[in-house]
Motif scaffolding. Sequence first.
Motif, PDB file in Angstrom:
ATOM      1  N   ASN A   4       0.806  -1.096  -0.125  1.00  0.00           N
ATOM      2  CA  ASN A   4       0.080  -0.031   0.158  1.00  0.00           C
ATOM      3  C   ASN A   4       0.790   1.363  -0.056  1.00  0.00           C
ATOM      4  OD1 ASN A   4      -2.212  -1.692   0.000  1.00  0.00           O
ATOM      5  ND2 ASN A   4      -1.850  -1.875   2.223  1.00  0.00           N
ATOM      6  N   ASN A   5       0.277   2.435  -0.295  1.00  0.00           N
ATOM      7  CA  ASN A   5       1.071   3.631  -0.209  1.00  0.00           C
ATOM      8  C   ASN A   5       1.487   3.759   1.127  1.00  0.00           C
ATOM      9  OD1 ASN A   5       0.712   4.265  -2.885  1.00  0.00           O
ATOM     10  ND2 ASN A   5      -1.133   5.265  -2.916  1.00  0.00           N
ATOM     11  N   PHE A   6       2.563   4.739   1.390  1.00  0.00           N
ATOM     12  CA  PHE A   6       2.786   5.055   2.603  1.00  0.00           C
ATOM     13  C   PHE A   6       2.204   5.650   3.468  1.00  0.00           C
ATOM     14  CE2 PHE A   6       5.883   6.726   5.721  1.00  0.00           C
ATOM     15  CZ  PHE A   6       6.502   5.622   6.350  1.00  0.00           C
ATOM     16  N   GLN A   7       1.795   5.180   4.704  1.00  0.00           N
ATOM     17  CA  GLN A   7       0.669   6.252   5.231  1.00  0.00           C
ATOM     18  C   GLN A   7       1.101   5.994   6.898  1.00  0.00           C
ATOM     19  OE1 GLN A   7      -3.390   4.886   4.370  1.00  0.00           O
ATOM     20  NE2 GLN A   7      -3.135   5.642   2.222  1.00  0.00           N
ATOM     21  N   ALA A   8       2.190   5.378   7.219  1.00  0.00           N
ATOM     22  CA  ALA A   8       2.451   5.409   8.710  1.00  0.00           C
ATOM     23  C   ALA A   8       2.818   6.594   9.361  1.00  0.00           C
ATOM     24  CB  ALA A   8       3.838   4.321   8.652  1.00  0.00           C
ATOM     25  N   LYS A   9       2.550   6.230  10.678  1.00  0.00           N
ATOM     26  CA  LYS A   9       2.615   7.850  11.448  1.00  0.00           C
ATOM     27  C   LYS A   9       4.010   7.889  11.955  1.00  0.00           C
ATOM     28  CE  LYS A   9       0.650   9.555  15.525  1.00  0.00           C
ATOM     29  NZ  LYS A   9      -0.305   9.615  17.033  1.00  0.00           N
ATOM     30  N   GLU A 120       6.661   3.177  -4.315  1.00  0.00           N
ATOM     31  CA  GLU A 120       5.287   3.336  -3.873  1.00  0.00           C
ATOM     32  C   GLU A 120       4.759   1.979  -3.523  1.00  0.00           C
ATOM     33  OE1 GLU A 120       3.305   6.056  -6.295  1.00  0.00           O
ATOM     34  OE2 GLU A 120       1.434   5.693  -5.555  1.00  0.00           O
ATOM     35  N   GLY A 123       5.654   0.507  -0.217  1.00  0.00           N
ATOM     36  CA  GLY A 123       5.413   1.386   0.886  1.00  0.00           C
ATOM     37  C   GLY A 123       6.465   1.788   1.631  1.00  0.00           C
ATOM     38  N   GLY A 125       8.339   4.691   1.939  1.00  0.00           N
ATOM     39  CA  GLY A 125       8.303   5.926   2.572  1.00  0.00           C
ATOM     40  C   GLY A 125       9.569   6.691   2.490  1.00  0.00           C
TER      41      GLY A 125
END
Length: 246
Positions: A4-9, A120, A123, A125
Amino acid sequence: MGKNNFQAKLREIKKITGKIILETGLHIGAGETEMHIGGTDNPVVKHPFTHEPYIPGSSLKGKVRSLLEMRSGLLPKNPDPKRPLSAEILKKDLSKEEEEVALKILKLFGASGADAEAKEAFGLGPTRASFSDCFITEDCREKARRGEIVLTEVKAENTINRITGTAVHPHFTERVPAGVEFEFSITLKIFEGDERLEEFLLEGLKLLEYDVLGGSGSRGYGRVRFKFDNSEIDQRFQAMNPFSRA
């Protein structure tokens, strides 16, 4: 695999600092091709304003990355084994352990812009580790001002004529003498899902202690030792064996 696209906090930005202590003379070349009268054939890189030698962050990062990549055993599977590990390697048939190591290397040190699609898709990042240029410590600077040490020396070297056994083609290499110390600083971004990246980075620095930094390593140059400001990190580092899990 995280496709998945990188969305980590972002959880933390950690600063790892300390000293690089030269055990033997260090030569990181300035890349000059012109030889000045009375100068050396091969000067070290220096700050343009202070004219003091320094260790470029790119030299430290590149050497640590290359050692971790060599330890990984992944280079034969890299699309171009002569170049840094590419994100494209994640599309290969890797074991779970190989994929974990490849992800750690690519997260810590980054991937080429040409790998944007693979970055991408997996993921990856942003690049987690940032290596600052390493400058002379204030203590060494003060000793140099007082004339107690020098920050550079010129070492004469020769080639041995195999027939006559005599020295020929003398050349002069500038280096930073053993005992000089540099400050180092590495910042490490830690995102949710990042596991053991700090430990992995420390293993790379430990590999560098086993190897050499800069040029002419086979002739005794470039042995370094790390001393961390954080005593807990320093204790872990000194006891570390980077081959125990490799």
